[in-house]
Motif scaffolding. Structure first.
Motif, PDB file in Angstrom:
ATOM      1  N   HIS A   1       0.749  -1.109   0.004  1.00 20.30           N
ATOM      2  CA  HIS A   1      -0.063   0.174   0.040  1.00 20.30           C
ATOM      3  C   HIS A   1       0.740   1.290  -0.019  1.00 20.30           C
ATOM      4  CE1 HIS A   1       0.619   0.519   4.327  1.00 20.30           C
ATOM      5  NE2 HIS A   1       0.248  -0.935   4.673  1.00 20.30           N
TER       6      HIS A   1
ATOM      7  N   ASP B   1       5.750   0.513   7.592  1.00 17.68           N
ATOM      8  CA  ASP B   1       4.389   0.120   7.110  1.00 17.68           C
ATOM      9  C   ASP B   1       4.006   1.188   6.026  1.00 17.68           C
ATOM     10  OD1 ASP B   1       1.860  -0.793   6.965  1.00 17.68           O
ATOM     11  OD2 ASP B   1       1.402   0.151   9.036  1.00 17.68           O
TER      12      ASP B   1
ATOM     13  N   GLU C   1      -5.099   1.398   2.260  1.00 16.11           N
ATOM     14  CA  GLU C   1      -5.110   0.246   2.973  1.00 16.11           C
ATOM     15  C   GLU C   1      -5.333   0.423   4.448  1.00 16.11           C
ATOM     16  OE1 GLU C   1      -3.665  -2.895   5.593  1.00 16.11           O
ATOM     17  OE2 GLU C   1      -2.998  -0.903   5.655  1.00 16.11           O
ATOM     18  N   GLU C   2      -4.858   1.717   4.873  1.00 18.00           N
ATOM     19  CA  GLU C   2      -4.955   2.059   6.400  1.00 18.00           C
ATOM     20  C   GLU C   2      -6.366   2.441   6.850  1.00 18.00           C
ATOM     21  OE1 GLU C   2      -2.881   1.397   8.402  1.00 18.00           O
ATOM     22  OE2 GLU C   2      -0.929   1.367   7.348  1.00 18.00           O
TER      23      GLU C   2
HETATM   24 ZN   LIG Z   1       0.482  -1.820   6.195  1.00 15.78          ZN
END
Ligand SMILES: [Zn+2]
Length: 437
Positions: A85, A117, A151-152
């Motif tokens: 992502h 992330d 995505e988050e």
């Molecule tokens: Zn992630």
């Protein structure tokens, strides 16, 4: 190691990651953030440089994902999806020691929101595509590369949008590799890499109690606030029994084989002493959870409101969705309406097959003597969306971490950063994997 004319993936990865970190792609859960468009254009540019034909797809204005098919030596084989992502959770710059969107290297660590992330993995993928294409090499089979929006916030404007509207992009894909796996932990003095083979599911519930509105000074036996508070109290205090899905049992068995002693799975402190903050992730995969997070009721001190509501974040183990729903209904009791605000599935596969062998071999070639253990992720990834297309998903974003590096706390935490040596290790390991997948 590196030839002056031919860049290697590990030589490219840090700059690529830093450039991505400098593009703010904060996702606030709605469309008030900057969106992923700028990052998507940047990624599309790199893929074009590598000779691919990326497509930029917006689910709504500014919310862009990029997909490209990287042709392999044997197009008759099933294809592999490598996805990451582009969005990140927001960061409050005043809380950070280094600005979250500076992409600065300080003392051998690359800082920025997304450093673990997951712009790290995005960069590892891009570095390998560029290095292999410049060397005139193809992967052994077709690889679909996807760099995704949203995505988050659950992926509805990214992975889910593509799965629902552009599923032909994933034709022939049977397996997927993405985030929150492949990082190292210390187990009894040995380095072990955790390969993600399962994810808990989520069930976001709204509880509503209705009662008789009235004056706060009067005797009242149908108060919505009282009824709701009691229900929320029971749900929040419920002790879910320990229940180990197959992936967690596999982790515990691997741990025992490596350390010579049983995993102290029911003892929080002992687990943390063994695994550091990763213990929090492991512990959350040994039971279901039901966590009240929001309460809403009332508007004046002396008025009994007609209704009161609460939000509860439930996370269920693979196979346990209906059991959790039934239990929450029982705990809530009479007079509480329960509505599903959002839910997503749990996933679980086994740590076997040629793809797992390729991931394991790549890690062990770059870090001889290390172990690879399957594990279940307590959160969720975009693999949930691709599961709808029958794609078997894994978490494998390889990082060899220095011992004592508090990896789990950096996810969505302040001062997110990644050691440059870990990134370079990841790029090399992912490269081996891609060449043998
Ligand atoms: Zn992630």
């Amino acid at each position: 190691m590196s030839d002056a004319t031919e860049p290697t993936a590990d030589g490219l990865v840090t700059d690529i990651c830093a450039d991505l970190l400098r593009i703010d792609t904060s996702n606030y859960g709605d469309s008030s953030g900057p969106g992923e468009r700028k990052a998507a254009e940047h990624v599309a540019g790199l893929l074009t440089d590598a000779g691919l034909s990326p497509e930029l797809i917006e689910s709504e204005r500014g919310r862009a994902s990029v997909v490209a098919r990287w042709a392999g030596e044997d197009p008759a084989r099933d294809a592999l999806l490598l996805h990451g992502h582009l969005d990140v959770v927001p960061a409050e710059a005043s809380d950070w020691a280094v600005h979250p969107f500076s992409g600065e290297v300080v003392d051998g660590e690359l800082w920025g929101r997304g450093a673990v992330d997951m712009k790290d993995m995005d960069a590892m993928v891009l570095a390998n595509v560029l290095a292999m294409s410049r060397a005139g090499r193809k992967p052994p089979r077709d690889i679909v590369l996807a760099f995704l929006a949203d995505e988050e916030a659950g992926g509805m404007k990214g992975a889910r949008h593509l799965v629902e509207n552009r599923r032909e992009l994933f034709d022939g894909v049977t397996e997927a590799v993405s985030e929150v796996g492949g990082f190292s932990v210390e187990v009894a003095g040995n380095r072990a890499y955790l390969l993600q083979v399962a994810e808990k599911g989520l069930l976001w519930l709204r509880l509503t109690a209705t009662g008789r509105p009235g004056h706060g000074s009067q005797v009242h036996d149908a108060n919505a606030v009282t009824r709701l508070a009691a229900a929320v109290g029971r749900i929040g205090a419920h002790r879910w029994p320990m229940a180990l899905p197959a992936s967690v049992t596999a982790f515990a068995e691997g741990y025992a084989a490596l350390s010579g002693s049983a995993l102290p799975i029911d003892d929080v402190q002992a687990l943390e002493a063994e695994l550091g903050t990763t213990a929090r992730w492991i512990r959350a995969t040994t039971q279901n959870t039901s966590t009240p997070t929001v309460l809403q009721a009332g508007y004046k001190h002396n008025v009994v409101p007609a209704r009161a509501s609460a939000l509860v974040d439930c996370r269920f183990l693979p196979g346990d969705r209906d059991h959790v729903m039934r239990t929450v209904h029982q705990l809530a009791g009479e007079g509480i309406e329960i509505e599903v605000v959002h839910e997503d599935r749990a996933l679980e596969t086994t740590a076997d097959g040629s793809l797992v062998d390729a991931m394991t071999a790549a890690l062990q070639a770059e870090d001889p003597g290390s172990a690879v253990l399957p594990y279940c992720l307590s959160g969720g990834t975009d693999n949930k969306h691709f599961d709808r297309l029958g794609i078997r998903g894994f978490g494998f974003a390889p990082l060899r971490l220095p011992s004592g590096f508090d990896f789990a706390s950096l996810f969505h935490g302040t001062d997110e950063r990644v050691p440059v040596s870990s990134l370079e290790f990841g790029a090399r390991t992912l490269g081996r994997f891609i060449r043998t997948c």
